[in-house]
Scaffold this motif. Structure first.
Motif, PDB file in Angstrom:
ATOM      1  N   ARG A  42       0.879  -1.358  -0.190  1.00 21.95           N
ATOM      2  CA  ARG A  42       0.143  -0.378  -0.087  1.00 21.95           C
ATOM      3  C   ARG A  42       0.555   1.652   0.152  1.00 21.95           C
ATOM      4  O   ARG A  42       0.114   2.506  -0.249  1.00 21.95           O
ATOM      5  CB  ARG A  42      -0.594  -0.215   1.358  1.00 21.95           C
ATOM      6  CG  ARG A  42      -2.277  -0.862   0.867  1.00 21.95           C
ATOM      7  CD  ARG A  42      -3.117  -0.566   1.777  1.00 21.95           C
ATOM      8  NE  ARG A  42      -3.026  -1.262   3.462  1.00 21.95           N
ATOM      9  CZ  ARG A  42      -2.448  -0.857   4.660  1.00 21.95           C
ATOM     10  NH1 ARG A  42      -2.940   0.821   4.791  1.00 21.95           N
ATOM     11  NH2 ARG A  42      -1.975  -0.731   5.268  1.00 21.95           N
ATOM     12  N   TYR A  45     -11.818  -9.663   7.846  1.00 26.56           N
ATOM     13  CA  TYR A  45     -12.273  -9.495   6.849  1.00 26.56           C
ATOM     14  C   TYR A  45     -13.201  -9.256   7.309  1.00 26.56           C
ATOM     15  O   TYR A  45     -13.491  -7.578   7.266  1.00 26.56           O
ATOM     16  CB  TYR A  45     -11.505  -9.943   5.975  1.00 26.56           C
ATOM     17  CG  TYR A  45     -10.473  -9.684   5.313  1.00 26.56           C
ATOM     18  CD1 TYR A  45      -9.684  -8.929   4.625  1.00 26.56           C
ATOM     19  CD2 TYR A  45      -9.859 -11.311   5.035  1.00 26.56           C
ATOM     20  CE1 TYR A  45      -8.310  -9.055   4.066  1.00 26.56           C
ATOM     21  CE2 TYR A  45      -7.971 -11.287   3.973  1.00 26.56           C
ATOM     22  CZ  TYR A  45      -7.782  -9.820   3.929  1.00 26.56           C
ATOM     23  OH  TYR A  45      -6.592  -9.718   3.167  1.00 26.56           O
ATOM     24  N   ASN A  54     -13.293  -5.027   8.430  1.00 21.38           N
ATOM     25  CA  ASN A  54     -14.102  -4.140   7.613  1.00 21.38           C
ATOM     26  C   ASN A  54     -15.459  -3.868   7.644  1.00 21.38           C
ATOM     27  O   ASN A  54     -16.511  -3.277   7.098  1.00 21.38           O
ATOM     28  CB  ASN A  54     -14.320  -4.473   5.931  1.00 21.38           C
ATOM     29  CG  ASN A  54     -14.732  -5.871   6.201  1.00 21.38           C
ATOM     30  OD1 ASN A  54     -15.709  -6.240   6.581  1.00 21.38           O
ATOM     31  ND2 ASN A  54     -14.700  -6.874   4.684  1.00 21.38           N
ATOM     32  N   LYS A  89      -8.750  -4.016  -7.876  1.00 18.96           N
ATOM     33  CA  LYS A  89      -9.711  -3.412  -6.189  1.00 18.96           C
ATOM     34  C   LYS A  89     -11.067  -2.801  -7.732  1.00 18.96           C
ATOM     35  O   LYS A  89     -11.984  -2.606  -7.511  1.00 18.96           O
ATOM     36  CB  LYS A  89      -9.732  -2.704  -6.234  1.00 18.96           C
ATOM     37  CG  LYS A  89      -8.444  -3.019  -4.663  1.00 18.96           C
ATOM     38  CD  LYS A  89      -8.244  -2.399  -3.835  1.00 18.96           C
ATOM     39  CE  LYS A  89      -7.212  -2.640  -2.789  1.00 18.96           C
ATOM     40  NZ  LYS A  89      -6.784  -2.065  -1.433  1.00 18.96           N
ATOM     41  N   ARG A 102     -14.300  -1.793   2.164  1.00 20.10           N
ATOM     42  CA  ARG A 102     -12.900  -2.043   2.180  1.00 20.10           C
ATOM     43  C   ARG A 102     -12.625  -3.459   1.181  1.00 20.10           C
ATOM     44  O   ARG A 102     -14.250  -4.305   1.115  1.00 20.10           O
ATOM     45  CB  ARG A 102     -11.960  -2.191   3.198  1.00 20.10           C
ATOM     46  CG  ARG A 102     -11.357  -2.911   2.759  1.00 20.10           C
ATOM     47  CD  ARG A 102     -10.455  -3.688   4.362  1.00 20.10           C
ATOM     48  NE  ARG A 102      -9.532  -3.853   4.341  1.00 20.10           N
ATOM     49  CZ  ARG A 102      -8.678  -4.209   5.770  1.00 20.10           C
ATOM     50  NH1 ARG A 102      -9.071  -3.932   6.475  1.00 20.10           N
ATOM     51  NH2 ARG A 102      -7.568  -5.223   5.009  1.00 20.10           N
ATOM     52  N   ASP A 107     -10.187  -6.215  -0.984  1.00 22.08           N
ATOM     53  CA  ASP A 107      -9.402  -6.353  -0.563  1.00 22.08           C
ATOM     54  C   ASP A 107      -8.711  -8.232  -1.501  1.00 22.08           C
ATOM     55  O   ASP A 107      -9.841  -8.989  -2.119  1.00 22.08           O
ATOM     56  CB  ASP A 107      -8.841  -6.714   0.742  1.00 22.08           C
ATOM     57  CG  ASP A 107      -9.190  -6.360   1.945  1.00 22.08           C
ATOM     58  OD1 ASP A 107      -7.611  -5.716   1.847  1.00 22.08           O
ATOM     59  OD2 ASP A 107     -10.000  -6.134   2.510  1.00 22.08           O
TER      60      ASP A 107
END
Length: 438
Positions: free
Chosen positions: A83, A272, A276, A378, A398, A400
């Motif tokens: 990132r 996750y 999120n 994404k 979000r 991923d």
């Protein structure tokens, strides 16, 4: 490489004092470095930012190795580095999956930095899958935990196979024991940001008392009093995690369970859903105290008392990360008292007598059966959910994208229509599966 651009991509306003000092030592000296700083203070970024500027982007050779104690921290560190968007290639290497698959990816990706557990790193070095001739930088993250987990011999073996390392960086959230001689460090600069109070001032401590030895009803009341805020409940045993998470689900909470007895996909799904916003409560063992990429946690609850001071520090460090505020609660039964190593004095927290139905999280998590290996990004997932799934931008959270699948947070009241609309449809020309993660 502009530091401010990287911070903007990571949604970080500025570096803290520890990170500035770490960067100054790494960039402007030739010394080895030991960083001691609390969990959540940004140690990963403290070494990754300067290290990214020290790696030669023109070379395809592996130049930096980061040793970590477990899979979760390997994945988290790799994710942070990705990132950062600095144009360098990295990989996470860990056990629990086929080493042959990793070898194929090593040849394909040609990483300039790897984040690896000691055993898996030794395996690749022994098989010649990794050539160490250009490895100049060695980082050992959570080196205290690496030693406690019995990795001393494996780390010693790894280091003996990295003969050209010029710089060492060691990181810990506790005042760890003396650095073992096999690390071969030279002149060392020590940056110590640990404090006597064990935890930052921005984290408030509380004691909540249960009238019964079985604290489940008290936990229910406590969590209800938190409203929609996020909470990690810590326990010491796997079967206790299953019992408590099952109880909370029956009571109406949306819960993620996390412990070492779950398979890799179940653990990833649990993290996750919690990170999120699809689950408001994560119930886990101390495995959830380190290495998870969960940036914002409002509350920590010690259902079982921590087994030691280190475990306590790492648990509480899951909240109040960076400059955020947080709360930590000790849920004590009639015969329980605080351990002597708790130096701070918590406030009394009165449990409510009248509790409402637990609020439902705004989001749910969808599993999408295509990932990076299918050249899915994404943006592809976002477009698919909007054009085919019928969602608007504000109904998607979000996203991923992993090697073989993707996860997306979507509004709770929309997921059924999304699954129905996308059934049998193609994502970037390939039929895929979209299903709810429960």
């Amino acid at each position: 490489m502009k530091i401010q651009d990287i911070l903007q991509r990571l949604n970080i306003e500025s570096l803290n004092k520890m990170q500035y000092q770490a960067g100054d030592v790494m960039v402007n000296t030739d010394s080895d470095l030991v960083i001691l700083s609390a969990t959540g203070s940004g140690k990963t970024l403290a070494y990754l930012l300067p290290l990214a500027g020290m790696i030669n982007p023109e070379s395809d050779e592996l130049q930096a190795v980061v040793i970590v104690p477990g899979r979760e921290l390997a994945l988290q560190s790799h994710d942070v580095f990705t990132r950062m968007g600095c144009g360098l290639r990295s990989m996470a290497l860990y056990g629990g999956r086929a080493a042959m698959d990793e070898h194929r990816n090593l040849r394909k990706i040609k990483p300039q930095i790897v984040f690896a557990t000691p055993g898996r790193l030794n395996d690749h070095l022994d098989k010649g899958n990794i050539v160490a001739d250009d490895v100049s930088y060695l980082v050992i993250d959570e080196f205290d935990k690496c030693l406690k987990m019995g990795f001393r011999d494996e780390m010693s073996a790894v280091i003996s196979k990295l003969p050209y390392v010029e710089r060492h960086v060691l990181l810990s959230a506790t005042d760890a024991e003396e650095i073992p001689g096999f690390v071969n460090m030279g002149k060392v600069v020590r940056i110590d940001f640990l404090t006597d109070s064990q935890i930052p001032d921005r984290i408030n401590l509380f004691v909540a008392k249960s009238k019964d030895k079985d604290k489940l009803d008290a936990l229910y009341s406590l969590l209800c009093s938190f409203g929609e805020s996020s909470t990690i409940v810590f326990l010491n045993y796997r079967d206790s995690v299953e019992r408590v998470s099952g109880f909370l689900r029956d009571k109406g909470f949306v819960v993620s369970a996390f412990h070492g007895g779950l398979d890799q996909k179940a653990r990833e799904d649990a993290v996750y859903r919690f990170s999120n916003g699809s689950a408001s409560v994560l119930v886990g063992t101390d495995l959830a105290a380190r290495g998870l990429d969960i940036p914002e946690v409002d509350n920590i609850v010690h259902y079982h008392l921590p087994q030691g001071e280190d475990e306590y520090i790492h648990r509480v460090g899951r909240t109040g990360r960076w400059q955020a505020k947080g709360r930590a609660f000790f849920l004590l039964g009639p015969e329980e008292t605080l351990p002597e190593y708790i130096k701070d004095t918590p406030e009394e927290y009165e449990l409510p007598t009248d509790v409402e139905t637990p609020p439902q999280p705004r989001m749910v998590t969808l599993y999408i059966g295509k990932g990076k290996k299918d050249k899915i990004s994404k943006g592809d997932v976002l477009g698919f959910l909007c054009k085919v799934g019928g969602l608007k931008g504000g109904e998607i959270g979000r996203i991923d994208v992993k090697e073989r699948c993707a996860y997306a947070a979507v509004s709770r009241d929309k997921w059924k229509s999304v699954v129905a609309r996308t059934a049998g449809e193609k994502l970037k020309g390939i039929k895929t599966v979209v299903e709810l993660i429960k």
